[in-house]
Design a protein around this motif. Structure first.
Motif, mmCIF file in Angstrom:
data_model
loop_
_atom_site.group_PDB
_atom_site.id
_atom_site.type_symbol
_atom_site.label_atom_id
_atom_site.label_comp_id
_atom_site.label_asym_id
_atom_site.label_seq_id
_atom_site.Cartn_x
_atom_site.Cartn_y
_atom_site.Cartn_z
ATOM 1 N N TYR A 191 9.082 -5.746 -0.582
ATOM 2 C CA TYR A 191 9.545 -5.249 0.708
ATOM 3 C C TYR A 191 10.306 -3.943 0.516
ATOM 4 C CZ TYR A 191 8.256 -9.804 2.612
ATOM 5 O OH TYR A 191 7.540 -10.916 2.993
ATOM 6 N N ARG A 192 10.085 -3.022 1.434
ATOM 7 C CA ARG A 192 10.718 -1.689 1.432
ATOM 8 C C ARG A 192 10.305 -0.840 0.231
ATOM 9 N NH1 ARG A 192 14.925 -0.632 4.735
ATOM 10 N NH2 ARG A 192 15.863 0.762 3.208
ATOM 11 N N ASP A 193 9.209 -1.175 -0.413
ATOM 12 C CA ASP A 193 8.750 -0.456 -1.606
ATOM 13 C C ASP A 193 7.660 0.538 -1.202
ATOM 14 O OD1 ASP A 193 7.770 0.478 -3.991
ATOM 15 O OD2 ASP A 193 7.482 -1.496 -4.900
ATOM 16 N N THR A 194 8.059 1.752 -0.873
ATOM 17 C CA THR A 194 7.097 2.761 -0.427
ATOM 18 C C THR A 194 6.231 3.289 -1.569
ATOM 19 O OG1 THR A 194 8.794 4.477 -0.693
ATOM 20 C CG2 THR A 194 8.542 3.517 1.512
ATOM 21 N N THR A 195 6.746 3.247 -2.789
ATOM 22 C CA THR A 195 5.979 3.738 -3.941
ATOM 23 C C THR A 195 4.748 2.866 -4.178
ATOM 24 O OG1 THR A 195 7.969 4.607 -4.993
ATOM 25 C CG2 THR A 195 6.054 4.254 -6.412
ATOM 26 N N THR A 196 4.940 1.550 -4.159
ATOM 27 C CA THR A 196 3.818 0.645 -4.390
ATOM 28 C C THR A 196 2.846 0.653 -3.219
ATOM 29 O OG1 THR A 196 5.215 -0.772 -5.757
ATOM 30 C CG2 THR A 196 3.159 -1.721 -4.974
ATOM 31 N N THR A 197 3.341 0.705 -1.985
ATOM 32 C CA THR A 197 2.418 0.722 -0.848
ATOM 33 C C THR A 197 1.609 2.019 -0.830
ATOM 34 O OG1 THR A 197 4.241 1.493 0.582
ATOM 35 C CG2 THR A 197 3.706 -0.855 0.639
ATOM 36 N N TYR A 198 2.185 3.101 -1.322
ATOM 37 C CA TYR A 198 1.438 4.359 -1.455
ATOM 38 C C TYR A 198 0.254 4.159 -2.405
ATOM 39 C CZ TYR A 198 0.470 9.228 -2.800
ATOM 40 O OH TYR A 198 -0.138 10.434 -3.069
ATOM 41 N N ARG A 199 0.544 3.570 -3.577
ATOM 42 C CA ARG A 199 -0.509 3.359 -4.586
ATOM 43 C C ARG A 199 -1.558 2.363 -4.099
ATOM 44 N NH1 ARG A 199 -0.948 -0.698 -7.906
ATOM 45 N NH2 ARG A 199 1.252 -1.303 -7.739
ATOM 46 N N VAL A 200 -1.107 1.247 -3.551
ATOM 47 C CA VAL A 200 -2.035 0.199 -3.136
ATOM 48 C C VAL A 200 -2.904 0.660 -1.964
ATOM 49 C CG1 VAL A 200 -2.183 -2.123 -2.155
ATOM 50 C CG2 VAL A 200 -0.614 -1.677 -4.022
ATOM 51 N N THR A 201 -2.353 1.465 -1.072
ATOM 52 C CA THR A 201 -3.142 2.000 0.036
ATOM 53 C C THR A 201 -4.293 2.842 -0.497
ATOM 54 O OG1 THR A 201 -1.252 1.995 1.545
ATOM 55 C CG2 THR A 201 -3.079 3.462 2.102
ATOM 56 N N ASN A 202 -4.003 3.673 -1.478
ATOM 57 C CA ASN A 202 -5.068 4.474 -2.086
ATOM 58 C C ASN A 202 -6.140 3.588 -2.711
ATOM 59 O OD1 ASN A 202 -4.505 7.284 -1.637
ATOM 60 N ND2 ASN A 202 -2.719 7.082 -2.975
ATOM 61 N N GLY A 204 2.403 3.929 2.692
ATOM 62 C CA GLY A 204 0.977 3.879 2.985
ATOM 63 C C GLY A 204 0.545 4.988 3.925
ATOM 64 N N ILE A 205 1.367 5.269 4.912
ATOM 65 C CA ILE A 205 1.048 6.334 5.875
ATOM 66 C C ILE A 205 0.991 7.683 5.169
ATOM 67 C CG2 ILE A 205 1.985 7.602 7.858
ATOM 68 C CD1 ILE A 205 3.012 4.837 8.883
ATOM 69 N N ASN A 206 1.890 7.913 4.212
ATOM 70 C CA ASN A 206 1.859 9.158 3.442
ATOM 71 C C ASN A 206 0.563 9.283 2.646
ATOM 72 O OD1 ASN A 206 4.351 10.030 4.330
ATOM 73 N ND2 ASN A 206 5.475 9.169 2.603
ATOM 74 N N ALA A 207 0.127 8.176 2.044
ATOM 75 C CA ALA A 207 -1.120 8.186 1.264
ATOM 76 C C ALA A 207 -2.307 8.516 2.163
ATOM 77 C CB ALA A 207 -1.321 6.837 0.588
ATOM 78 N N ILE A 208 -2.323 7.930 3.345
ATOM 79 C CA ILE A 208 -3.413 8.169 4.291
ATOM 80 C C ILE A 208 -3.450 9.631 4.719
ATOM 81 C CG2 ILE A 208 -4.178 7.674 6.652
ATOM 82 C CD1 ILE A 208 -3.080 4.778 6.157
ATOM 83 N N ARG A 209 -2.294 10.170 5.036
ATOM 84 C CA ARG A 209 -2.248 11.555 5.524
ATOM 85 C C ARG A 209 -2.554 12.560 4.433
ATOM 86 N NH1 ARG A 209 2.953 10.704 9.611
ATOM 87 N NH2 ARG A 209 1.698 9.944 11.359
ATOM 88 N N GLU A 210 -2.184 12.241 3.201
ATOM 89 C CA GLU A 210 -2.496 13.146 2.090
ATOM 90 C C GLU A 210 -3.992 13.268 1.860
ATOM 91 O OE1 GLU A 210 -0.381 12.226 -1.475
ATOM 92 O OE2 GLU A 210 1.604 12.612 -0.573
ATOM 93 N N ARG A 211 -4.741 12.268 2.301
ATOM 94 C CA ARG A 211 -6.201 12.310 2.189
ATOM 95 C C ARG A 211 -6.836 13.066 3.355
ATOM 96 N NH1 ARG A 211 -9.187 7.757 -0.564
ATOM 97 N NH2 ARG A 211 -7.806 7.019 -2.218
#
Length: 340
Positions: free
Chosen positions: A221-232, A255-262
């Motif tokens: 929970y509240r782990d933006t680093t892992t959700t970034y990686r897992v979203t990718n 996750g939203i950051n990962a999506i937008r970076e794509r």
């Protein structure tokens, strides 16, 4: 310093009436109470806490044990809101709130139970803590009244958000928007996670959804680093999901950051949903679809139940109190065509 006797002379009532009025007894009229309180305030009266403790065998102090894995402290949107409600409710009943020392790096620190006894807490509320910690178990098994938030111990009062119904309603909403390929990044395993995950699978089964194993991932929970990686990782699948549910609103930011970076758009290219209904998520564009938990009610009930346990231990029922949440429809889940 003014005494009860001084106040009684000014108000023309007995000392007993003054005492009852200041302690909000129901057998004193509201007009009399208001007058006595006004005079007491004008005279600068303050109760003798030591005498009060001796008379009632209570210190009117409540301990709060709160430590989250991310070390975010009171910047933790969900629990800070819960604890704020808890604090306001407890203070209305005359209790003071003190945080229990949780810094385990200090050589002179006391255990949670030792600290609670040292401070003379009448009761303790436990929130967002490692409930498997031996020190926590020691405190829970002691004679000190305890209420837990979002965790269930045997023979202890627990205030729980309705995670089962919350996840059910969220998945049903996403399904109603036409989505059939839905991924779920759940939090680290806990009673909360277990309830949400089981509800996710059960609701998916009832709706006839096929959930591939690769659609189920884990991030704290509240782990933006892992959700970034897992979203990718989810987006790189040969058959990626059309919607991703995140462990909580804060974690969804990664996750939203990962999506937008794509270069992908939400919700046109991929839909997302969160959980908690925190204030910061309401500022996102597009506004995040989420399950809003009733933090005001959770905190208020935790305080009321703990105070009841302190003041009326023989008549207070040891129970699990479930607090419902609600799906808040944002703009992050697209309506997509479906044959079903």
């Amino acid at each position: 310093m003014a005494s009860l006797k001084d106040i009684s002379k000014i108000c023309g009532v007995s000392v007993a009436t003054v005492s009852k009025a200041l302690n909000d007894h129901k057998d004193i009229g509201e007009e009399t109470k208001a007058n006595i309180r006004r005079v007491a305030k004008e005279m600068g009266y303050s109760p003798n806490l030591s005498a009060r403790a001796l008379k009632t065998n209570r210190t009117y102090g409540i301990g709060v044990l709160f430590v989250d894995e991310a070390q975010s402290g009171l910047t933790h949107d969900y629990f800070s809101s819960v604890l704020d409600s808890f604090k306001r409710t407890a203070e209305k009943s005359g209790y003071d709130i003190t945080f229990i020392n949780s810094c385990k790096n200090r050589s002179d620190r006391m255990s949670y139970l030792e600290h609670s006894r040292y401070r003379g807490f009448d009761g303790v509320v436990l929130a967002c803590i490692d409930f498997a910690d031996p020190e926590v178990i020691e405190l829970v098994q002691s004679s000190i009244p305890v209420v837990t938030i979002d965790y269930l111990f045997n023979n202890r009062i627990a205030i729980m958000s309705d995670n089962v119904a919350g996840m059910k309603e969220l998945l049903e909403y996403i399904y109603s928007r036409g989505h059939r390929k839905i991924a779920y990044i759940h939090g680290a395993m806990s009673a909360v996670t277990s309830g949400r995950l089981s509800s996710f699978y059960r609701t998916a089964e009832r709706l006839g959804l096929q959930i591939p194993d690769e659609y189920i991932r884990e991030a704290a929970y509240r782990d933006t680093t892992t959700t970034y990686r897992v979203t990718n990782e989810l987006l790189d699948l040969p058959d990626p999901p059309t919607c991703i549910i995140y462990p909580d609103d804060f974690a969804s930011f990664g996750g939203i950051n990962a999506i937008r970076e794509r270069g992908l758009q939400i919700p046109e290219d991929i839909s997302v949903a969160g959980y908690d209904g925190i204030q910061s998520a309401r500022q996102l564009e597009p506004r995040l679809t989420t399950v809003q938990q009733d933090t005001e009610q959770i905190g208020c009930l935790a305080a009321r139940e703990l105070i009841s346990l302190i003041e009326r231990p023989k008549t207070t029922i040891i129970e699990q109190v479930i607090v419902p949440g609600k799906v808040v429809e944002g703009k992050s889940v697209a309506q997509i065509p479906t044959d079903k």
